[in-house]
Write a protein that holds these residues in place. Structure first.
Motif, PDB file in Angstrom:
ATOM      1  N   SER A   1      42.431  48.216  24.232  1.00  0.00           N
ATOM      2  CA  SER A   1      42.817  47.315  25.311  1.00  0.00           C
ATOM      3  C   SER A   1      43.062  45.885  24.838  1.00  0.00           C
ATOM      4  CB  SER A   1      41.748  47.324  26.412  1.00  0.00           C
ATOM      5  OG  SER A   1      40.490  46.956  25.886  1.00  0.00           O
ATOM      6  N   TRP A   2      42.775  45.581  23.588  1.00  0.00           N
ATOM      7  CA  TRP A   2      43.114  44.268  23.040  1.00  0.00           C
ATOM      8  C   TRP A   2      44.595  44.287  22.672  1.00  0.00           C
ATOM      9  CZ3 TRP A   2      42.309  39.378  22.853  1.00  0.00           C
ATOM     10  CH2 TRP A   2      42.830  38.593  21.816  1.00  0.00           C
ATOM     11  N   ASN A   3      45.397  43.543  23.420  1.00  0.00           N
ATOM     12  CA  ASN A   3      46.838  43.554  23.207  1.00  0.00           C
ATOM     13  C   ASN A   3      47.396  42.156  23.388  1.00  0.00           C
ATOM     14  OD1 ASN A   3      46.764  43.181  25.963  1.00  0.00           O
ATOM     15  ND2 ASN A   3      47.614  45.181  26.478  1.00  0.00           N
ATOM     16  N   MET A   4      48.712  42.040  23.395  1.00  0.00           N
ATOM     17  CA  MET A   4      49.333  40.729  23.482  1.00  0.00           C
ATOM     18  C   MET A   4      49.054  40.042  24.816  1.00  0.00           C
ATOM     19  SD  MET A   4      50.975  38.313  22.023  1.00  0.00           S
ATOM     20  CE  MET A   4      51.855  38.847  20.562  1.00  0.00           C
ATOM     21  N   ALA A   5      48.941  40.828  25.891  1.00  0.00           N
ATOM     22  CA  ALA A   5      48.634  40.236  27.197  1.00  0.00           C
ATOM     23  C   ALA A   5      47.283  39.524  27.150  1.00  0.00           C
ATOM     24  CB  ALA A   5      48.634  41.312  28.281  1.00  0.00           C
ATOM     25  N   ALA A   6      46.276  40.171  26.562  1.00  0.00           N
ATOM     26  CA  ALA A   6      44.957  39.554  26.439  1.00  0.00           C
ATOM     27  C   ALA A   6      44.994  38.360  25.490  1.00  0.00           C
ATOM     28  CB  ALA A   6      43.941  40.591  25.966  1.00  0.00           C
TER      29      ALA A   6
ATOM     30  N   ASP B   1      34.590  44.544  25.000  1.00  0.00           N
ATOM     31  CA  ASP B   1      35.941  45.041  25.276  1.00  0.00           C
ATOM     32  C   ASP B   1      36.508  44.291  26.478  1.00  0.00           C
ATOM     33  OD1 ASP B   1      36.368  47.410  23.434  1.00  0.00           O
ATOM     34  OD2 ASP B   1      34.451  47.956  24.339  1.00  0.00           O
ATOM     35  N   VAL B   2      37.782  43.919  26.397  1.00  0.00           N
ATOM     36  CA  VAL B   2      38.430  43.191  27.489  1.00  0.00           C
ATOM     37  C   VAL B   2      39.722  43.907  27.884  1.00  0.00           C
ATOM     38  CG1 VAL B   2      37.491  41.000  26.661  1.00  0.00           C
ATOM     39  CG2 VAL B   2      39.814  41.668  26.014  1.00  0.00           C
ATOM     40  N   ARG B   3      40.098  43.753  29.131  1.00  0.00           N
ATOM     41  CA  ARG B   3      41.407  44.231  29.591  1.00  0.00           C
ATOM     42  C   ARG B   3      41.999  43.165  30.492  1.00  0.00           C
ATOM     43  NH1 ARG B   3      41.823  49.955  30.878  1.00  0.00           N
ATOM     44  NH2 ARG B   3      42.829  49.947  28.837  1.00  0.00           N
ATOM     45  N   CYS B   4      43.158  42.648  30.126  1.00  0.00           N
ATOM     46  CA  CYS B   4      43.821  41.580  30.878  1.00  0.00           C
ATOM     47  C   CYS B   4      45.213  42.023  31.301  1.00  0.00           C
ATOM     48  CB  CYS B   4      43.946  40.316  30.025  1.00  0.00           C
ATOM     49  SG  CYS B   4      42.398  39.715  29.306  1.00  0.00           S
ATOM     50  N   THR B   5      45.677  41.470  32.404  1.00  0.00           N
ATOM     51  CA  THR B   5      47.056  41.722  32.828  1.00  0.00           C
ATOM     52  C   THR B   5      48.005  40.702  32.217  1.00  0.00           C
ATOM     53  OG1 THR B   5      46.909  40.284  34.780  1.00  0.00           O
ATOM     54  CG2 THR B   5      46.192  42.574  35.036  1.00  0.00           C
ATOM     55  N   GLY B   6      47.480  39.552  31.829  1.00  0.00           N
ATOM     56  CA  GLY B   6      48.296  38.454  31.335  1.00  0.00           C
ATOM     57  C   GLY B   6      48.445  37.352  32.364  1.00  0.00           C
TER      58      GLY B   6
ATOM     59  N   ARG C   1      52.615  53.478  22.382  1.00  0.00           N
ATOM     60  CA  ARG C   1      51.915  52.400  21.710  1.00  0.00           C
ATOM     61  C   ARG C   1      50.586  52.134  22.384  1.00  0.00           C
ATOM     62  NH1 ARG C   1      53.383  46.733  21.837  1.00  0.00           N
ATOM     63  NH2 ARG C   1      54.936  47.376  23.351  1.00  0.00           N
ATOM     64  N   LYS C   2      49.572  52.972  22.136  1.00  0.00           N
ATOM     65  CA  LYS C   2      48.296  52.908  22.855  1.00  0.00           C
ATOM     66  C   LYS C   2      47.577  51.589  22.618  1.00  0.00           C
ATOM     67  CE  LYS C   2      45.747  56.623  22.758  1.00  0.00           C
ATOM     68  NZ  LYS C   2      45.061  57.807  22.278  1.00  0.00           N
ATOM     69  N   GLU C   3      47.822  50.986  21.444  1.00  0.00           N
ATOM     70  CA  GLU C   3      47.179  49.696  21.209  1.00  0.00           C
ATOM     71  C   GLU C   3      47.624  48.677  22.255  1.00  0.00           C
ATOM     72  OE1 GLU C   3      47.310  51.839  17.321  1.00  0.00           O
ATOM     73  OE2 GLU C   3      48.697  51.439  18.943  1.00  0.00           O
ATOM     74  N   HIS C   4      48.871  48.795  22.723  1.00  0.00           N
ATOM     75  CA  HIS C   4      49.392  47.847  23.697  1.00  0.00           C
ATOM     76  C   HIS C   4      49.040  48.239  25.111  1.00  0.00           C
ATOM     77  CE1 HIS C   4      52.633  44.948  22.120  1.00  0.00           C
ATOM     78  NE2 HIS C   4      51.572  44.950  21.355  1.00  0.00           N
ATOM     79  N   LEU C   5      49.186  49.503  25.424  1.00  0.00           N
ATOM     80  CA  LEU C   5      49.003  49.926  26.804  1.00  0.00           C
ATOM     81  C   LEU C   5      47.538  49.980  27.204  1.00  0.00           C
ATOM     82  CD1 LEU C   5      51.658  52.749  27.012  1.00  0.00           C
ATOM     83  CD2 LEU C   5      51.821  50.453  27.912  1.00  0.00           C
ATOM     84  N   GLY C   6      46.666  50.114  26.228  1.00  0.00           N
ATOM     85  CA  GLY C   6      45.247  50.193  26.582  1.00  0.00           C
ATOM     86  C   GLY C   6      44.997  51.394  27.462  1.00  0.00           C
TER      87      GLY C   6
END
Length: 643
Positions: free
Chosen positions: A175-180, A219-224, A346-351
């Motif tokens: 869930s760590w991606n560019m949005a976060a 662990d974090v999950r953000c929408t951006g 791309r699971k790293e991005h989609l979380g």
């Protein structure tokens, strides 16, 4: 021999880069298999890898016309505003704090102040254009706010935060991606950047131990869309070992933004440059979500909204309506299929996989409560428990009158008849309260000459549910042109009942229809319904209310040339099998969204040659006049969403 030498050189270069996993423009790299040796901590491994060559844009994935309009997450013609903002003229604007609901758990601000609710704090943050939310008061005192620190010597930096009781890193999970990462950089107190993150990455803990010796991560999950990392979904801290992946990031600083001509990928509205492979994938790589706003389809398992917006899979069926039509909350085989990442996504991005730890703090539940509190307007849903029909009325149900059918007595519950001096010559749509919408050419500024009939089926005979209400006021659009039918729209205000504020007694056969706020709620070729007492194809007058399904026809101006004006639209079919006709004027063209809510999308206005090929019916486009309608009726009367 030369080929072998090149392979050896490439291998040496890869070994030099180390184990750090970096992402440039949102591109994720897989972990390499760790060696048995344990090298000394090397902060040079935090240097971001070189930017990969941007792929060419998918030819059918973006609407260039839409891109030119520069939509972001603040474009409420495409998405919903957060509860602390409201939609005005197509843009989300800040509410005043007192306009927020007065309930909810208290929250702390980054400046140490306590606020009555999340909505109140965020309304202040919106108006002051700065991060404000820290934490809910049940997690600790406001005297020790949530702090984010970026620690590192050069290149990418390790993301670490502090609360009153916890100091932890951010885990480098799926869930760590560019949005976060964008949210972290916007929260960077030393150098906040509107463009957000330049690079996000992941590194094994043993490689950054010289930078941070914290032994827990979250662990974090953000929408951006969040202003602070504290607003994201945070899971409870978990212990980390040497091999645990932790989050790293490089933020934009003061370097000049990449110009449109210099960007060989997607040029975001905030002037960030994003690789083509990361558009329309449900991840806010831009930081303003402009890479997800103008899509003709989605990739990498993202969910597609009909307004052209791509959502991450975890936003599907989360009880919060994200698509304008609510299709993301409708449980169908299609939505379930789209919510499951495709093979190779791309699971790293989609979380796509939830972390296995318990939720620590989550503002989404609070947001859902606020929206449920404000979205209380009841419209667009007929009373299905009340259907008035008799054996005789059922037998008389005939088909094909200018392509339509006779309605059942209480089938179209927002349809009204406009009676002028004892004659019914127009229809209208009931909006609720004391308001009826119709065409300007149907009325004149003489309210005492009109009455509005509800639950009328046959013009010459009344149902037990039929009600006749006098008119108090008629508001014709001030720029209505009777010669060209420009701005052919009017509101009828009903007379209140004696000693009451209501204008209509409770009636089980009468329900209001919703008013659309966005011209993108229903696309071209969508099937909608027209209704009225208009003449048939032979020109004969009819007595029974009729209805027909029609399609929304694009490029209306190509059929009527200079006679077509802004605020008009076409519907019917080009073969002339279905059309509205004289006497239908002012009546509603109603479209139902995926969630089953009906909107008055058009008003029967004018057209040439009823039911003839090449002459589709012309309607007033109601969404074009939403602000005018709201100005006349007030917010609560017509606004369900984005209020």
């Amino acid at each position: 021999m030369m080929r072998i030498t090149l392979v050896l050189l490439l291998s040496a270069l890869l070994l030099q880069l180390g184990r750090t996993v970096g992402t440039v423009g949102g591109s994720a790299h897989k972990h390499e298999k760790p060696s048995d040796e344990k090298p000394e901590p090397d902060t040079s491994s935090l240097t971001p890898p070189p930017t990969p060559h941007h792929k060419a844009p998918p030819p059918s994935l973006l609407s260039q016309e839409c891109v030119d309009e520069k939509h972001t997450r603040s474009s409420c013609t495409k998405v919903f505003c957060p509860p602390w903002e409201r939609c005005i003229n197509g843009q989300c604007v800040c509410k005043l704090p007192y306009q927020c609901p007065r309930f909810g758990p208290r929250v702390c601000g980054l400046e140490g102040r306590s606020y009555m609710s999340l909505c109140q704090a965020q309304a202040n943050a919106c108006r002051e254009k700065r991060p404000l939310f820290s934490h809910y008061t049940d997690l600790g005192s406001c005297e020790e706010p949530f702090k984010v620190e970026l620690r590192g010597l050069k290149g990418q930096q390790v993301v670490q935060f502090r609360t009153a009781d916890v100091t932890a890193l951010v885990c480098g999970s799926d869930s760590w991606n560019m949005a976060a990462a964008n949210v972290v950089c916007k929260h960077n107190k030393n150098n906040p950047s509107l463009r957000g993150a330049k690079v996000f990455g992941k590194s094994e803990f043993k490689d950054i131990m010289g930078v941070s010796r914290v032994h827990e991560c979250v662990d974090v999950r953000c929408t951006g869309a969040e202003r602070t990392l504290a607003e994201c979904l945070l899971y409870k801290p978990r212990s980390i070992s040497e091999d645990t992946s932790v989050a790293t990031v490089t933020c934009y600083t003061n370097e000049p933004a990449v110009g449109k001509d210099e960007c060989d990928g997607f040029h975001c509205v905030n002037e960030k440059c994003v690789s083509w492979e990361h558009i329309c994938d449900g991840v806010d790589d831009c930081g303003d979500n402009s890479d997800e706003m103008c899509c003709t389809g989605c990739q990498n398992g993202a969910f597609y909204c009909k307004s052209g917006v791509c959502l991450p899979p975890y936003a599907v069926q989360d009880k919060i309506r994200d698509c304008l039509g609510g299709e993301d909350e409708i449980e169908t085989v299609e939505t379930v299929r789209k919510s499951i990442p495709r093979s190779g996504s791309r699971k790293e991005h989609l979380g796509s996989e939830e972390p296995k730890t318990e939720v620590w703090t989550n503002s989404k539940d609070d947001i859902l409560k606020i929206r449920n509190h404000t979205e209380t307007l009841e419209c667009g849903i007929p009373n299905m428990d009340y259907v008035h029909k008799t054996e005789e009325e059922t037998r008389r149900r005939t088909k094909r009158v200018v392509g339509g059918e006779e309605a059942m007595p209480t089938q179209i519950q927002w349809q009204v008849a406009i009676q002028e001096d004892e004659k019914i010559h127009c229809g209208g749509a009931y909006l609720g309260g004391c308001w009826v919408l119709t065409a300007a050419h149907c009325v004149r500024p003489k309210p005492q000459s009109f009455r509005i009939k509800f639950s009328l089926w046959q013009k010459i005979s009344l149902l037990t549910t039929t009600d006749s209400v006098p008119v108090k006021n008629i508001i014709i659009h001030r720029e209505y042109n009777p010669r060209t039918y420009e701005n052919d729209i009017a509101l009828i205000q009903l007379e209140e009942l004696a000693y009451e504020k209501e204008c209509l007694h409770p009636n089980p056969a009468v329900r209001p229809v919703c008013v659309p706020w966005s011209p993108l709620q229903f696309p071209a070729n969508y099937t909608c319904t027209i209704s009225g007492w208009g003449r048939n194809k032979q020109g004969d007058s009819v007595n029974i209310l009729r209805w027909a399904n029609v399609s929304l026809i694009p490029n209306c101006e190509s059929y009527y040339k200079e006679r077509y004006h802004k605020g008009m639209m076409c519907a019917g079919d080009l073969e002339g099998n279905v059309d509205s006709c004289q006497g239908d004027s002012g009546g509603p063209l109603v479209c139902k969204d995926a969630s089953g809510v009906s909107y008055v999308w058009g008003i029967v206005s004018w057209g040439d040659k009823c039911g003839e090929a090449g002459f589709p019916g012309v309607y007033t486009q109601v969404a074009h006049y939403f602000e005018w309608i709201r100005q006349q009726t007030g917010w609560p009367a017509v606004t369900k969403y984005n209020q």
